[in-house]
Design a protein around this motif. Sequence first.
Motif, short mmCIF file in Angstrom:
data_model
loop_
_atom_site.label_atom_id
_atom_site.label_comp_id
_atom_site.label_asym_id
_atom_site.label_seq_id
_atom_site.Cartn_x
_atom_site.Cartn_y
_atom_site.Cartn_z
N MET A 1 0.83 -1.19 0.00
CA MET A 1 0.00 0.00 0.00
C MET A 1 0.88 1.26 0.00
O MET A 1 0.61 2.21 -0.71
CB MET A 1 -0.93 -0.05 1.22
N LYS A 2 1.94 1.24 0.84
CA LYS A 2 2.82 2.40 0.90
C LYS A 2 3.54 2.62 -0.44
O LYS A 2 3.70 3.75 -0.87
CB LYS A 2 3.86 2.23 2.01
N LYS A 3 3.94 1.51 -1.06
CA LYS A 3 4.62 1.62 -2.36
C LYS A 3 3.70 2.24 -3.40
O LYS A 3 4.12 3.05 -4.21
CB LYS A 3 5.11 0.26 -2.83
N THR A 4 2.44 1.87 -3.38
CA THR A 4 1.47 2.40 -4.34
C THR A 4 1.28 3.89 -4.13
O THR A 4 1.29 4.66 -5.08
CB THR A 4 0.12 1.67 -4.18
N ILE A 5 1.13 4.30 -2.89
CA ILE A 5 0.94 5.72 -2.58
C ILE A 5 2.18 6.51 -2.96
O ILE A 5 2.09 7.57 -3.58
CB ILE A 5 0.59 5.91 -1.08
N LEU A 6 3.36 6.00 -2.62
CA LEU A 6 4.59 6.70 -2.97
C LEU A 6 4.77 6.77 -4.48
O LEU A 6 5.23 7.80 -5.01
CB LEU A 6 5.79 6.03 -2.32
N SER A 7 4.43 5.71 -5.18
CA SER A 7 4.53 5.71 -6.64
C SER A 7 3.59 6.74 -7.25
O SER A 7 3.98 7.48 -8.16
CB SER A 7 4.20 4.33 -7.21
N LEU A 8 2.37 6.80 -6.75
CA LEU A 8 1.40 7.78 -7.26
C LEU A 8 1.87 9.21 -6.97
O LEU A 8 1.74 10.10 -7.82
CB LEU A 8 0.02 7.54 -6.66
N MET A 9 2.43 9.43 -5.80
CA MET A 9 2.92 10.76 -5.46
C MET A 9 4.09 11.15 -6.36
O MET A 9 4.18 12.30 -6.80
CB MET A 9 3.32 10.81 -3.98
N ALA A 10 4.97 10.20 -6.64
CA ALA A 10 6.11 10.48 -7.51
C ALA A 10 5.63 10.80 -8.93
O ALA A 10 6.15 11.73 -9.56
CB ALA A 10 7.06 9.29 -7.52
N ILE A 11 4.66 10.07 -9.42
CA ILE A 11 4.12 10.33 -10.76
C ILE A 11 3.44 11.69 -10.80
O ILE A 11 3.63 12.46 -11.76
CB ILE A 11 3.13 9.21 -11.17
N MET A 12 2.69 12.05 -9.77
CA MET A 12 2.03 13.36 -9.73
C MET A 12 3.05 14.48 -9.68
O MET A 12 2.89 15.51 -10.34
CB MET A 12 1.07 13.42 -8.53
N LEU A 13 4.10 14.30 -8.89
CA LEU A 13 5.14 15.31 -8.80
C LEU A 13 5.85 15.49 -10.13
O LEU A 13 6.09 16.61 -10.58
CB LEU A 13 6.16 14.93 -7.71
N LEU A 14 6.16 14.40 -10.79
CA LEU A 14 6.81 14.45 -12.09
C LEU A 14 5.91 15.13 -13.12
O LEU A 14 6.37 15.98 -13.89
CB LEU A 14 7.18 13.04 -12.56
N ALA A 15 4.63 14.78 -13.12
CA ALA A 15 3.69 15.38 -14.07
C ALA A 15 3.55 16.88 -13.81
O ALA A 15 3.50 17.68 -14.75
CB ALA A 15 2.33 14.69 -13.98
N ALA A 16 3.51 17.27 -12.56
CA ALA A 16 3.39 18.70 -12.23
C ALA A 16 4.64 19.45 -12.64
O ALA A 16 4.56 20.57 -13.17
CB ALA A 16 3.13 18.87 -10.74
N ALA A 17 5.80 18.86 -12.43
CA ALA A 17 7.06 19.53 -12.79
C ALA A 17 7.19 19.67 -14.30
O ALA A 17 7.69 20.68 -14.79
CB ALA A 17 8.25 18.76 -12.23
N CYS A 18 6.75 18.69 -15.05
CA CYS A 18 6.86 18.74 -16.50
C CYS A 18 5.79 19.62 -17.13
O CYS A 18 5.96 20.12 -18.23
CB CYS A 18 6.75 17.34 -17.09
N GLY A 19 4.71 19.82 -16.43
CA GLY A 19 3.59 20.56 -16.99
C GLY A 19 3.62 22.05 -16.75
O GLY A 19 2.84 22.79 -17.33
N THR A 20 4.51 22.55 -15.91
CA THR A 20 4.53 23.97 -15.64
C THR A 20 5.30 24.70 -16.72
O THR A 20 6.29 24.22 -17.23
CB THR A 20 5.16 24.29 -14.27
N LYS A 21 4.82 25.87 -17.06
CA LYS A 21 5.47 26.69 -18.09
C LYS A 21 5.43 28.13 -17.63
O LYS A 21 4.39 28.64 -17.29
CB LYS A 21 4.76 26.55 -19.43
N LYS A 22 6.59 28.76 -17.66
CA LYS A 22 6.67 30.16 -17.29
C LYS A 22 6.24 31.01 -18.48
O LYS A 22 6.49 30.66 -19.62
CB LYS A 22 8.10 30.54 -16.90
N THR A 23 5.63 32.14 -18.19
CA THR A 23 5.29 33.09 -19.24
C THR A 23 5.86 34.44 -18.87
O THR A 23 6.06 34.75 -17.70
CB THR A 23 3.77 33.21 -19.41
N ALA A 24 6.10 35.23 -19.86
CA ALA A 24 6.67 36.56 -19.62
C ALA A 24 5.62 37.45 -18.99
O ALA A 24 4.48 37.53 -19.43
CB ALA A 24 7.15 37.17 -20.92
N VAL A 25 6.01 38.13 -17.93
CA VAL A 25 5.14 39.06 -17.25
C VAL A 25 5.86 40.40 -17.21
O VAL A 25 7.00 40.47 -16.77
CB VAL A 25 4.82 38.59 -15.81
N ALA A 26 5.19 41.42 -17.66
CA ALA A 26 5.81 42.74 -17.64
C ALA A 26 5.90 43.22 -16.21
O ALA A 26 4.92 43.18 -15.46
CB ALA A 26 4.99 43.71 -18.48
#
Length: 101
Positions: A1-26
């Motif tokens: 159960m712990k491995k599943t939760i940790l795996s899901l958290m790692a996947i969510m963290l990776l997806a969030a890190a890859c999905g963010t994009k900075k935009t130019a703000v004046a």
Amino acid sequence: MKKTILSLMAIMLLAAACGTKKTAVAEAPAAGKETKATELTPALVEGKNLYENNCAKCHKLFEPKKFTKEEWTPILVKMGKKAKLDDTQMASITNYIDSQL
């Protein structure tokens, strides 16, 4: 159960890190400080976005004025190869950097 939760958290963290994009703000100039009125064209905004989104992946961003145009040229060539940027993207980043000098 712990491995599943940790795996899901790692996947969510990776997806969030890859999905963010900075935009130019004046940024508004600080009170009492005069700044050079450099209006960014859409092409320069694209160069700024490419600079921020590609270069910040590996290291902190440097202010364009930290180096001269002659110093930026080999830096951009070297980093463009590492970031696997095409000629159009490199030209856009170079134009943005040059516009800020």
